[in-house]
Structures are given as structure tokens and as C-alpha cells.
Scaffold this motif. Sequence first.
Motif, PDB file in Angstrom:
ATOM      1  N   VAL A 190      -6.788 -14.893 -15.578  1.00  8.00           N
ATOM      2  CA  VAL A 190      -6.392 -15.876 -16.586  1.00  8.00           C
ATOM      3  C   VAL A 190      -5.184 -15.366 -17.360  1.00  8.00           C
ATOM      4  CG1 VAL A 190      -8.619 -17.014 -16.856  1.00  8.00           C
ATOM      5  CG2 VAL A 190      -8.141 -14.867 -18.071  1.00  8.00           C
ATOM      6  N   ASP A 191      -4.525 -16.265 -17.995  1.00 11.81           N
ATOM      7  CA  ASP A 191      -3.393 -15.951 -18.866  1.00 11.81           C
ATOM      8  C   ASP A 191      -2.316 -15.148 -18.163  1.00 11.81           C
ATOM      9  OD1 ASP A 191      -4.920 -17.123 -20.763  1.00 11.81           O
ATOM     10  OD2 ASP A 191      -5.672 -15.211 -21.568  1.00 11.81           O
ATOM     11  N   ARG A 192      -2.193 -15.294 -16.919  1.00 14.11           N
ATOM     12  CA  ARG A 192      -1.167 -14.517 -16.231  1.00 14.11           C
ATOM     13  C   ARG A 192      -0.261 -15.468 -15.491  1.00 14.11           C
ATOM     14  NH1 ARG A 192      -3.225  -9.339 -12.910  1.00 14.11           N
ATOM     15  NH2 ARG A 192      -3.704 -10.953 -11.435  1.00 14.11           N
ATOM     16  N   GLN A 193       0.994 -15.254 -15.639  1.00 14.60           N
ATOM     17  CA  GLN A 193       1.920 -16.124 -14.926  1.00 14.60           C
ATOM     18  C   GLN A 193       2.041 -15.641 -13.488  1.00 14.60           C
ATOM     19  OE1 GLN A 193       5.666 -16.364 -16.825  1.00 14.60           O
ATOM     20  NE2 GLN A 193       6.268 -18.169 -15.672  1.00 14.60           N
ATOM     21  N   ARG A 194       1.982 -16.556 -12.551  1.00 15.10           N
ATOM     22  CA  ARG A 194       2.048 -16.153 -11.138  1.00 15.10           C
ATOM     23  C   ARG A 194       3.393 -15.524 -10.827  1.00 15.10           C
ATOM     24  NH1 ARG A 194      -1.719 -17.680  -7.522  1.00 15.10           N
ATOM     25  NH2 ARG A 194      -0.248 -17.128  -5.890  1.00 15.10           N
ATOM     26  N   LEU A 195       3.361 -14.478 -10.012  1.00  8.15           N
ATOM     27  CA  LEU A 195       4.613 -13.860  -9.552  1.00  8.15           C
ATOM     28  C   LEU A 195       5.072 -14.510  -8.253  1.00  8.15           C
ATOM     29  CD1 LEU A 195       3.652 -10.153 -10.238  1.00  8.15           C
ATOM     30  CD2 LEU A 195       5.205 -11.575 -11.568  1.00  8.15           C
ATOM     31  N   ILE A 196       4.075 -14.917  -7.464  1.00 10.28           N
ATOM     32  CA  ILE A 196       4.394 -15.584  -6.190  1.00 10.28           C
ATOM     33  C   ILE A 196       4.027 -17.049  -6.335  1.00 10.28           C
ATOM     34  CG2 ILE A 196       3.834 -15.685  -3.734  1.00 10.28           C
ATOM     35  CD1 ILE A 196       3.088 -12.764  -3.868  1.00 10.28           C
ATOM     36  N   PRO A 197       4.902 -17.933  -5.990  1.00  9.97           N
ATOM     37  CA  PRO A 197       4.582 -19.349  -6.135  1.00  9.97           C
ATOM     38  C   PRO A 197       3.335 -19.708  -5.331  1.00  9.97           C
ATOM     39  CG  PRO A 197       6.853 -19.014  -5.434  1.00  9.97           C
ATOM     40  CD  PRO A 197       6.216 -17.692  -5.439  1.00  9.97           C
ATOM     41  N   ASN A 206       4.600   3.478 -14.163  1.00  5.13           N
ATOM     42  CA  ASN A 206       4.580   2.552 -15.286  1.00  5.13           C
ATOM     43  C   ASN A 206       3.390   1.606 -15.109  1.00  5.13           C
ATOM     44  OD1 ASN A 206       5.015   0.160 -16.726  1.00  5.13           O
ATOM     45  ND2 ASN A 206       7.198   0.636 -16.901  1.00  5.13           N
ATOM     46  N   ILE A 207       2.488   1.624 -16.087  1.00  4.91           N
ATOM     47  CA  ILE A 207       1.243   0.853 -15.952  1.00  4.91           C
ATOM     48  C   ILE A 207       1.534  -0.633 -15.741  1.00  4.91           C
ATOM     49  CG2 ILE A 207      -0.835   0.103 -17.196  1.00  4.91           C
ATOM     50  CD1 ILE A 207      -0.937   2.921 -16.076  1.00  4.91           C
ATOM     51  N   ALA A 208       2.534  -1.122 -16.433  1.00  4.71           N
ATOM     52  CA  ALA A 208       2.851  -2.548 -16.299  1.00  4.71           C
ATOM     53  C   ALA A 208       3.281  -2.861 -14.873  1.00  4.71           C
ATOM     54  CB  ALA A 208       3.960  -2.926 -17.280  1.00  4.71           C
ATOM     55  N   GLU A 209       4.082  -1.947 -14.307  1.00  4.67           N
ATOM     56  CA  GLU A 209       4.529  -2.176 -12.922  1.00  4.67           C
ATOM     57  C   GLU A 209       3.367  -2.100 -11.955  1.00  4.67           C
ATOM     58  OE1 GLU A 209       7.547   0.589 -12.021  1.00  4.67           O
ATOM     59  OE2 GLU A 209       9.117  -0.538 -13.056  1.00  4.67           O
ATOM     60  N   VAL A 210       2.486  -1.139 -12.218  1.00  7.70           N
ATOM     61  CA  VAL A 210       1.325  -1.004 -11.338  1.00  7.70           C
ATOM     62  C   VAL A 210       0.501  -2.283 -11.370  1.00  7.70           C
ATOM     63  CG1 VAL A 210      -0.874   0.211 -11.058  1.00  7.70           C
ATOM     64  CG2 VAL A 210       1.223   1.502 -11.483  1.00  7.70           C
ATOM     65  N   GLU A 211       0.307  -2.822 -12.565  1.00  7.65           N
ATOM     66  CA  GLU A 211      -0.473  -4.055 -12.662  1.00  7.65           C
ATOM     67  C   GLU A 211       0.237  -5.202 -11.964  1.00  7.65           C
ATOM     68  OE1 GLU A 211      -1.272  -4.444 -16.800  1.00  7.65           O
ATOM     69  OE2 GLU A 211      -3.045  -3.152 -16.688  1.00  7.65           O
ATOM     70  N   GLU A 212       1.559  -5.144 -12.011  1.00  6.27           N
ATOM     71  CA  GLU A 212       2.325  -6.183 -11.327  1.00  6.27           C
ATOM     72  C   GLU A 212       2.089  -6.118  -9.818  1.00  6.27           C
ATOM     73  OE1 GLU A 212       6.837  -6.625 -11.436  1.00  6.27           O
ATOM     74  OE2 GLU A 212       6.162  -7.090 -13.473  1.00  6.27           O
ATOM     75  N   VAL A 213       2.078  -4.868  -9.321  1.00  3.41           N
ATOM     76  CA  VAL A 213       1.828  -4.708  -7.876  1.00  3.41           C
ATOM     77  C   VAL A 213       0.437  -5.217  -7.541  1.00  3.41           C
ATOM     78  CG1 VAL A 213       1.584  -3.023  -6.014  1.00  3.41           C
ATOM     79  CG2 VAL A 213       3.420  -2.773  -7.673  1.00  3.41           C
ATOM     80  N   GLU A 214      -0.540  -4.876  -8.414  1.00  2.00           N
ATOM     81  CA  GLU A 214      -1.903  -5.371  -8.201  1.00  2.00           C
ATOM     82  C   GLU A 214      -1.919  -6.885  -8.133  1.00  2.00           C
ATOM     83  OE1 GLU A 214      -4.093  -2.356 -11.131  1.00  2.00           O
ATOM     84  OE2 GLU A 214      -5.296  -4.051 -10.482  1.00  2.00           O
ATOM     85  N   GLN A 215      -1.189  -7.482  -9.048  1.00  2.00           N
ATOM     86  CA  GLN A 215      -1.166  -8.945  -9.089  1.00  2.00           C
ATOM     87  C   GLN A 215      -0.548  -9.505  -7.814  1.00  2.00           C
ATOM     88  OE1 GLN A 215       0.727 -10.526 -12.582  1.00  2.00           O
ATOM     89  NE2 GLN A 215       0.507 -12.644 -11.882  1.00  2.00           N
ATOM     90  N   LEU A 216       0.511  -8.837  -7.351  1.00  2.00           N
ATOM     91  CA  LEU A 216       1.153  -9.287  -6.105  1.00  2.00           C
ATOM     92  C   LEU A 216       0.170  -9.239  -4.944  1.00  2.00           C
ATOM     93  CD1 LEU A 216       4.668  -7.619  -6.292  1.00  2.00           C
ATOM     94  CD2 LEU A 216       4.199 -10.047  -6.146  1.00  2.00           C
ATOM     95  N   VAL A 217      -0.590  -8.110  -4.899  1.00  2.00           N
ATOM     96  CA  VAL A 217      -1.562  -7.969  -3.808  1.00  2.00           C
ATOM     97  C   VAL A 217      -2.597  -9.080  -3.890  1.00  2.00           C
ATOM     98  CG1 VAL A 217      -3.386  -6.487  -2.871  1.00  2.00           C
ATOM     99  CG2 VAL A 217      -1.207  -5.486  -3.583  1.00  2.00           C
ATOM    100  N   ASP A 218      -3.082  -9.334  -5.105  1.00  2.00           N
ATOM    101  CA  ASP A 218      -4.098 -10.392  -5.252  1.00  2.00           C
ATOM    102  C   ASP A 218      -3.548 -11.743  -4.840  1.00  2.00           C
ATOM    103  OD1 ASP A 218      -6.026  -8.729  -6.101  1.00  2.00           O
ATOM    104  OD2 ASP A 218      -5.575  -8.960  -8.240  1.00  2.00           O
TER     105      ASP A 218
END
Length: 328
Positions: free
Chosen positions: A23-30, A109-121
Motif C-alpha cells: 500500500v501507499d507505494r507508487q508503482r515503479l513498473i507500469p 542504500n536502504i531506499a535503493e534496496v527497497e526499490e529493488v525489492e519492489q521491482l522484484v515484486d
Amino acid sequence: MKWLWSLIALLLGRGRRGAPAQVDRQRLIPEQPPSPRGENIVLALLALAALCFAAFVAVYVLDRLPDQTQLLGLALGLGFAFAAAACIVVSRLLVPVEEISEPYANEPNIAEVEEVEQLVDESGSRLTRKRLLKVAALGTGGAMGAAILAPIASLGPAIDPDALRRDGWRRGMRLVDSKGRPLSADHIEPKSFYTAFPQDVSHDELWAPLVVVRVDAERLDLPHGRDPRLWAPEGIVAYSKICTHAGCAIALYRAPLNEATSARPALVCPCHYSTFDPATGAQVLFGPAGRPLPQLPLLIDGRRELRAGGHFSNDVGPSWWGVRRGRA
Ligand code: FES
């Protein structure tokens, strides 16, 4: 190294925190539509791959099909081809391709790591049957592992290693020639060499083939404990045809016409010329073999046919395991 730090941080992060909040997360991949067609193709390819790997194991275990080697190669090759095709379809139809480039920071960088996690998801957002695909991938991986491990069985019997030391000869078993005709004592000529097998047993068994010769009674000098009436009836002796050096077939018989001026009669292996004396229990006269050929006791039945009188005197085949255990 940076990529390694990122990967470790990603794995540790996922393990600690569980699934990241969606929730509350903007998608990185359309958002992309699911691809049931792609999933069906992947499932079909994985099933075919698993089938091929299972076929490899079945053909290997059966071990008696014609063109066995070609079938094994075909099953394994097709299995890997289907598995590779499934991976290609996943990458083309099911995983969105998104290139994002930016410089790496020196420290993770924790933010970048979370970004990668989000990409994987989000990469898996097109999959609607994730669990089924996981089960199919695990099944294919299991079948592939079984196909790769199956040939280990050929290294020898792990549960019963003494099976290597047993032979299938039994007292009374009839000796036959390569066409299945019984071997008669009356047909065993001096200075000749005969190959024999147990009746109704595959010629491929290591213990099965024998060489049979008639030796001069005056020369007979069998090892202690081998009564010539059982081990050389009427001067006929039988030895394993498998060379005790490296397992070639004993295929030559040196039978000189003038024994007064020539070397004594001998069984000879054509591979490295190990030479065995049939009159003395196949003791090694020459060559690299480390021990005599195993001898089989013989009986002559009422019809003058040759039969086994029991088991071999010692282990059949190359001496490798015997040498290593000091029992050559
Ligand atoms: S295999 Fe017979 S001498 Fe080497």
C-alpha cells in the motif's frame, strides 16, 4: 562488489521484514495485463521437460532397450531444450522488461534496496497462477536432478557392495556355446579353445563367459585344495573369460605344436598380453595381471555334457577393488 552488497541486503531485508507493504507505494513498473497464454506455454514446456527427464531415468534403469545410448541422449537433450524454452518464454512473456540506470552509492542504500525489492515484486504482477508455476518449476527441477544423479547408480552397488563378489554359477548349471548348444566333454579337443556360457543366462553378465580347454594330465598342477576330479575332470578346465588385469576378454590360446622347444600352452589376453597357465590354476606367467583367472569346478553328466560343479575359486573381473582392499 556493490551488486553483491545489494543482493545480500535484499535477501536479508526480505527475510527480516517479510513481504513489503504494497500500500501507499507508487508503482515503479507500469501495471501490465496478465498473460494466461504465456503461463500455459510455460506450464506445458515445464511438463514436457519433466517428462523427458523422467524418461531418461526410466530408460537408464531399464537398461535393455535397443539404441539405449541414443535414447538417453535424446531424452536428456529434449529435457534441457524444453526447460530452456520455458525460461525464455518466462523472460519474454511473463516478466516485464524495465531498464532503470543510475549510479550506485558507495554504501548500500536502504531506499535503493527497497526499490529493488519492489521491482522484484512487481515483476511477478503478470503471473496469475504463481503457485502452480512454482510447483511445475520444482517438479521439473526435481526430475532434472534425478536424471543427473541416476548414472551414479552405475558406480556400483552402494547398499550391497558384496554383490560384486558373487557369481551366478550354481552346481549343475549346464555349459553351452554362444548359440546355446550344450558343450560335450567328448568335443573338447587338446590345443583348442572354447568359449562357454551358463544356459539361459544373458551373455552380458560379467561372471557368465568362460574359456574351456583340455590340458595335458601330466602338466596338471592345480593350487592346493583343488581336487582335479572336480576342478579338471578328464583334464578339462574352465576359467573366467574376463581378464583380471583390466577386464578384456581372454581371446587367445597359445598351443605350440612342438612343446619340447616352445613355451608351454597358455591363455593370453590380447589387450596387454597377460598370459595365464591353464594347467596350474591360470597362474600369471607374464603381463600386468595381478592374479590368476578365477577357476570354475566342472562336472561331466551322464550324457557327457559339461556342467558347473559350484562357484568360481575367486572374484571375477578386474582387480581394482580387490587391490584397494588388499584382497587381490
Ligand atoms: S586387460 Fe588383459 S592384459 Fe590388460
